[in-house]
Motif scaffolding. Structure first.
Motif, PDB file in Angstrom:
ATOM      1  N   LEU A   1       0.829  -1.198   0.000  1.00 21.24           N
ATOM      2  CA  LEU A   1       0.000   0.000   0.000  1.00 21.24           C
ATOM      3  C   LEU A   1       0.868   1.254   0.000  1.00 21.24           C
ATOM      4  O   LEU A   1       0.617   2.203  -0.757  1.00 21.24           O
ATOM      5  CB  LEU A   1      -0.917  -0.010   1.219  1.00 21.24           C
ATOM      6  CG  LEU A   1      -1.650   1.313   1.509  1.00 21.24           C
ATOM      7  CD1 LEU A   1      -2.723   1.559   0.465  1.00 21.24           C
ATOM      8  CD2 LEU A   1      -2.250   1.307   2.910  1.00 21.24           C
ATOM      9  N   TYR A   2       1.893   1.264   0.835  1.00 17.44           N
ATOM     10  CA  TYR A   2       2.732   2.439   0.998  1.00 17.44           C
ATOM     11  C   TYR A   2       3.618   2.660  -0.228  1.00 17.44           C
ATOM     12  O   TYR A   2       3.895   3.799  -0.613  1.00 17.44           O
ATOM     13  CB  TYR A   2       3.568   2.286   2.265  1.00 17.44           C
ATOM     14  CG  TYR A   2       2.729   1.973   3.481  1.00 17.44           C
ATOM     15  CD1 TYR A   2       2.141   2.983   4.215  1.00 17.44           C
ATOM     16  CD2 TYR A   2       2.493   0.655   3.872  1.00 17.44           C
ATOM     17  CE1 TYR A   2       1.354   2.712   5.327  1.00 17.44           C
ATOM     18  CE2 TYR A   2       1.699   0.367   4.970  1.00 17.44           C
ATOM     19  CZ  TYR A   2       1.129   1.395   5.690  1.00 17.44           C
ATOM     20  OH  TYR A   2       0.334   1.115   6.770  1.00 17.44           O
ATOM     21  N   ILE A   3       4.046   1.564  -0.833  1.00 14.22           N
ATOM     22  CA  ILE A   3       4.823   1.682  -2.067  1.00 14.22           C
ATOM     23  C   ILE A   3       3.963   2.285  -3.170  1.00 14.22           C
ATOM     24  O   ILE A   3       4.398   3.180  -3.900  1.00 14.22           O
ATOM     25  CB  ILE A   3       5.364   0.304  -2.498  1.00 14.22           C
ATOM     26  CG1 ILE A   3       6.376  -0.223  -1.468  1.00 14.22           C
ATOM     27  CG2 ILE A   3       6.008   0.376  -3.880  1.00 14.22           C
ATOM     28  CD1 ILE A   3       6.796  -1.666  -1.705  1.00 14.22           C
ATOM     29  N   TYR A   4       2.718   1.811  -3.265  1.00 14.95           N
ATOM     30  CA  TYR A   4       1.809   2.350  -4.287  1.00 14.95           C
ATOM     31  C   TYR A   4       1.578   3.841  -4.060  1.00 14.95           C
ATOM     32  O   TYR A   4       1.571   4.645  -5.003  1.00 14.95           O
ATOM     33  CB  TYR A   4       0.479   1.602  -4.249  1.00 14.95           C
ATOM     34  CG  TYR A   4      -0.471   2.045  -5.328  1.00 14.95           C
ATOM     35  CD1 TYR A   4      -0.482   1.436  -6.577  1.00 14.95           C
ATOM     36  CD2 TYR A   4      -1.368   3.098  -5.099  1.00 14.95           C
ATOM     37  CE1 TYR A   4      -1.346   1.858  -7.575  1.00 14.95           C
ATOM     38  CE2 TYR A   4      -2.236   3.528  -6.088  1.00 14.95           C
ATOM     39  CZ  TYR A   4      -2.226   2.904  -7.325  1.00 14.95           C
ATOM     40  OH  TYR A   4      -3.077   3.341  -8.306  1.00 14.95           O
ATOM     41  N   LEU A   5       1.404   4.250  -2.811  1.00 18.31           N
ATOM     42  CA  LEU A   5       1.145   5.643  -2.490  1.00 18.31           C
ATOM     43  C   LEU A   5       2.298   6.558  -2.893  1.00 18.31           C
ATOM     44  O   LEU A   5       2.087   7.613  -3.488  1.00 18.31           O
ATOM     45  CB  LEU A   5       0.934   5.779  -0.976  1.00 18.31           C
ATOM     46  CG  LEU A   5      -0.478   5.663  -0.405  1.00 18.31           C
ATOM     47  CD1 LEU A   5      -0.402   5.676   1.112  1.00 18.31           C
ATOM     48  CD2 LEU A   5      -1.360   6.789  -0.907  1.00 18.31           C
TER      49      LEU A   5
ATOM     50  N   PHE B   1      11.699   3.320  -0.608  1.00 18.84           N
ATOM     51  CA  PHE B   1      11.055   4.458   0.047  1.00 18.84           C
ATOM     52  C   PHE B   1       9.694   4.046   0.606  1.00 18.84           C
ATOM     53  O   PHE B   1       9.332   4.414   1.730  1.00 18.84           O
ATOM     54  CB  PHE B   1      10.882   5.611  -0.939  1.00 18.84           C
ATOM     55  CG  PHE B   1      10.429   6.887  -0.278  1.00 18.84           C
ATOM     56  CD1 PHE B   1      11.353   7.807   0.193  1.00 18.84           C
ATOM     57  CD2 PHE B   1       9.077   7.163  -0.103  1.00 18.84           C
ATOM     58  CE1 PHE B   1      10.930   8.979   0.824  1.00 18.84           C
ATOM     59  CE2 PHE B   1       8.648   8.326   0.533  1.00 18.84           C
ATOM     60  CZ  PHE B   1       9.583   9.242   0.989  1.00 18.84           C
ATOM     61  N   GLY B   2       8.931   3.275  -0.156  1.00 21.96           N
ATOM     62  CA  GLY B   2       7.631   2.809   0.326  1.00 21.96           C
ATOM     63  C   GLY B   2       7.759   1.929   1.551  1.00 21.96           C
ATOM     64  O   GLY B   2       6.949   2.012   2.484  1.00 21.96           O
ATOM     65  N   ILE B   3       8.793   1.085   1.563  1.00 18.46           N
ATOM     66  CA  ILE B   3       9.040   0.244   2.737  1.00 18.46           C
ATOM     67  C   ILE B   3       9.359   1.111   3.954  1.00 18.46           C
ATOM     68  O   ILE B   3       8.890   0.861   5.068  1.00 18.46           O
ATOM     69  CB  ILE B   3      10.188  -0.745   2.448  1.00 18.46           C
ATOM     70  CG1 ILE B   3       9.737  -1.771   1.399  1.00 18.46           C
ATOM     71  CG2 ILE B   3      10.633  -1.445   3.730  1.00 18.46           C
ATOM     72  CD1 ILE B   3      10.862  -2.617   0.856  1.00 18.46           C
TER      73      ILE B   3
END
Length: 854
Positions: free
Chosen positions: A798-802, A826-828
């Motif tokens: 989810l955070y990587i997609y964002l 960065f998403g991680i």
């Protein structure tokens, strides 16, 4: 060979109960209905005669492993008819079978073999025991199924109690009773005896009332009654019983423990509206089964009463020092159904009657209406720090405050197990108890459990409650697992009875939890997420493990798909490769996860809604935080993005503003799903039709998928309205329990996905292939190091997609592959920060709940 005619006339051991010897007199009436067909009384009598002939006429002790099957019932009746005492033991408790076999050395053991085929193991032809002529049946006392202490029942006991029950219930030949309770339980056995006495039918099933299949059988058999213990009514509430159409239901019986008066009144009113009666009953194994019943016409006006003695029985009140009063005392019962006495060893089987009246151990009062009411239990009194405490009064106190609890005394402390979740205040429970009974706080151990422990009969398991007070040994693996669950799920109320689902675990925490457990346990059972922690065990010690990175592991397909698709999504946006369709596949995975983690049958409707809203917040809050952060730094987004309304309000001509379409679509779909499941009628429909409901929703979704209503030319449809059929198919995939259902949902997906992206058949193929993998392959072979990488990617997807929309443009001109790596990292990192902030805001220090902790 003994024939049905022989049984009709009587065989040696002629004192055996008439209901077992006169089966053939009911002729061709239906005796048994099972999932495999029907059996008439004449056919049943022949089977009983054949088994009785094999057992012979020389009395032997028959240990019967009870189950709600025709084989077990035939053996029970054959032994009774031929005069062989029966020792009934539970079929789901191997330890009880071993313990009682060792203690009583039966002459014959009747049980299914490993393949399920029924067998009679004749250990000797002549009994090793001296068996009293009146001895007919040996049953374990309630709550001690593995204890050698047994109740000795006579042929007269069985016959008299069956006749009494059949009389006050008014059992008719056209009645058909469903076996909702096990054969080895005196209450369940009394249903069988009393209906066979009257030539009524039995619907033999081992299904729970929480199972849709039970009600299908019930209706198909035109069943008229079933028996319930207090816990059964909790299950009935969850299944939406009030809305079920049961046109042939005549009455429901309740025993096996006290049902709260408000519940009695509620179900009495349901019965009044539905045209059926509620019989509240009272009994003990020592009285064969029943001692009292409350006439249905009094259930609504006197819901606290156990009623009047059964026909042939009588009560008296014996003064008790803890409950002085003319109309209050220990309830003492007399009647022909009172046991011969107890047996604690094999030599006791030779004893005759040693008990003439039954001291129930219950404190009762007689009302001015002539009804009896239980007000306490003397045998459960415990002395804690010099104070005599009645645990039943503690339970009643907490019930008045809206809490369901089981209480028991253990080593100078009162152990209180309360049903609840993270919002249940253990400190409040302790204060209520200490304030009412004068105990110091250190003497009251409160344990909040997702579900209270019960025996197979549905009765409270007070022994397990008592053990909670002592706590687990420090070297027991479940304790370590409790700590692991507490840390990953950020919960301070973890106990060994908790499961991943009961603790509110969702798809985001599932990845980390499953990978950590897989390392600890070596291999995860398929249903680990619903399995209590106490039932999860690690592998036996083995040879030294290979280096960690090279260990062979398995990786759940859902986790693998999430990890792979996020890499494909980001890589395709950067154009280092072009494999699209990942976001749409993730919608199907989201539906799969919703059904798997939030729609378990044991979860109540409010619990489902609460967990669903928590999962939505874990998507929405980090999304809003990130968009709010980047909004002032770029012209790509507007205020509609900040409130996740771009799909609805536009502008629809912006290529950048639609970056978060997936987040919006997933949020809208989850909100709609949770809102629907919050409706009582939908909740009931989902429990009754767990596969059919999502398939129906998916079918409705095809209206917008194919634009069958012509809406796209008139209004702008949000992405969620167009793609939610994929989410519903994923939901259905998780509920597909049979090969036929899995095939059906696969065909539906393969038939409807192609053409969704015109001119991009490869994109359609990616979605369809991933869906097929999700349905048919639950895990993939992997390595330890691969699992670690996949787990981090999946849990951070989810955070990587964002964040990748803002990261890769900074680097892609230099190197596309480096931009991909930077976006993933960065998403991680954002995922780690979001998790840290969440824990700081919650203010929880995740620890395992230990005895006495709040």
């Amino acid at each position: 060979m003994l024939t049905a005619s022989d049984l009709l006339q009587g065989v040696p051991g002629a004192t055996s109960p008439l209901f077992a010897r006169r089966l053939a007199t009911h002729g061709d009436r239906i005796a048994l209905l099972t999932g495999d067909g029907e059996l008439s009384y004449r056919e049943l009598a022949e089977k009983v005669a054949q088994t009785a002939a094999r057992l012979g006429v020389r009395r032997r002790l028959v240990l019967l492993v009870g189950a709600n099957t025709a084989d077990a019932l035939v053996t029970y009746l054959a032994a009774l008819a031929a005069g062989h005492p029966v020792l009934l033991v539970p079929g789901d408790n191997d330890e009880a079978v071993r313990s009682l076999t060792a203690a009583y050395d039966p002459d014959v053991v009747a049980r299914p073999d490993r393949s399920g085929r029924w067998q009679l193991d004749e250990r000797r032809t002549v009994s090793a025991h001296q068996l009293h002529p009146d001895l007919a049946l040996l049953l374990s006392t309630s709550g001690s199924t593995g204890s050698p202490k047994l109740v000795r029942l006579s042929y007269e006991n069985l016959q008299a109690n069956a006749e009494s029950i059949a009389t006050y219930l008014g059992i008719r030949k056209d009645d058909r009773a469903a076996t909702t309770l096990p054969l080895h339980y005196c209450y369940g056995l009394s249903v069988i005896n009393s209906h066979l006495l009257r030539g009524a039918g039995l619907l033999l099933t081992g299904l729970s009332v929480a199972d849709d299949g039970f009600w299908n059988l019930f209706r198909a058999a035109r069943a008229t009654t079933f028996a319930a213990v207090p816990y059964t009514f909790d299950l009935l509430d969850r299944t939406g019983f009030a809305e079920l159409r049961l046109p042939h239901l005549r009455y429901i019986t309740q025993a096996g423990g006290r049902l709260a008066p408000d519940r009695v009144a509620h179900y009495a009113e349901l019965g009044r509206r539905g045209g059926w009666d509620l019989y509240v009953m009272y009994g003990q194994t020592e009285a064969t089964a029943r001692m009292a019943y409350l006439p249905p016409r009094l259930a609504a006006s006197h819901p606290e009463a156990i009623g009047v003695p059964i026909p042939g029985g009588s009560f008296r009140l014996e003064a008790h020092p803890d409950r002085p009063g003319q109309d209050t005392g220990e309830l003492v019962y007399s009647g022909p159904n009172v046991m011969l006495g107890y047996a604690e060893r094999a030599s006791d089987l030779a004893l005759g009657r040693t008990t003439h009246e039954l001291h129930t151990g219950d404190i009762a009062r007689r009302t001015s209406d002539g009804l009896y009411e239980i007000v306490g239990r003397s045998s459960r009194f415990v002395k804690i720090l010099g104070l005599r405490i009645d645990p039943e009064r503690v339970e009643a106190l907490l019930h008045r405050h809206g809490l369901t609890a089981f209480c028991a005394g253990a080593d100078d402390e009162l152990v209180v197990a309360v049903a609840g979740g993270n919002d249940t205040d253990a400190g409040r429970v302790r204060r209520l108890v200490t304030g009412e009974f004068g105990l110091p706080p250190r003497a009251v151990a409160v344990h909040v459990l997702p579900e209270l422990p019960r025996l197979a009969t549905g009765k409270p398991d007070y022994e397990t409650v008592r053990k909670l007070g002592r706590g687990p040994a420090p070297d027991e693996q479940p304790s370590d697992l409790c700590t692991l669950y507490a840390e990953i799920l950020d919960r301070a109320d973890v106990t060994e009875d908790s499961s991943f689902v009961s603790l509110g675990g969702d798809s985001l925490s599932y990845v980390e939890m499953s990978l950590n457990l897989e390392r600890v346990l070596g291999q995860l059972p398929p249903d680990w997420h619903t399995t209590p922690i106490r039932d999860l065990r690690g592998p036996a010690p083995a040879q030294p493990a290979p280096p960690r990175g090279s260990r062979r592991r398995t990786l759940e397909t859902g986790i693998a798909l999430r990890a792979a698709t996020i890499v494909l999504i980001v890589g395709s946006h950067i154009h280092v490769f072009y494999v699209k369709g990942g976001a749409h596949l993730l919608l199907a995975v989201a539906g799969f996860n919703l059904a798997r983690f939030h729609l378990t049958p044991s979860a109540e409707r409010r619990e489902r809604v609460r967990h669903g809203l928590r999962s939505i917040s874990r998507i929405v809050l980090p999304s809003l935080a990130w968009i709010a952060l980047v909004l002032p730094l770029t012209d790509d987004y507007g205020l509609t993005n900040l409130v996740l309304l771009h799909s609805v309000l536009g502008p629809h001509d912006s290529d950048t503003a639609m970056h978060f379409w997936f987040i919006e679509a997933l949020t809208y779909i989850l909100v709609a799903a949770v809102a629907l499941l919050g409706l009582r009628i939908v909740d009931r429909a989902e429990r009754r039709f767990p596969f059919a409901l999502p398939m129906t929703i998916a079918a409705l979704g095809l209206l917008t998928r194919y634009d069958l209503l012509g809406l796209r030319d008139r209004i702008h449809l949000p992405s969620a309205a167009v793609v939610f059929w994929l989410f519903a198919l994923g939901w259905a995939a998780a509920k597909a329990d049979t090969t036929r259902q899995r095939a059906l949902v696969t065909v539906a997906a393969v038939a409807t996905i192609p053409g969704f992206f015109p001119g991009e058949p490869f994109r359609d193929a990616v979605i369809a292939a991933g869906f097929v993998l999700l349905v048919w392959v639950r895990s993939l072979p992997s390595l330890d190091r691969v699992n670690t990488v996949a787990g981090v990617l999946a849990s951070s997807s989810l955070y990587i997609y964002l964040t990748h929309w803002q990261i890769y443009p900074l680097i892609e001109d230099f190197s596309g592959w480096l931009a991909l790596l930077a976006s993933l990292l960065f998403g991680i990192g954002y995922a780690a920060v979001a998790s840290w902030v969440t824990r700081r805001v919650s203010g929880l220090r995740p620890t395992m709940r230990r005895p006495g902790q709040e």
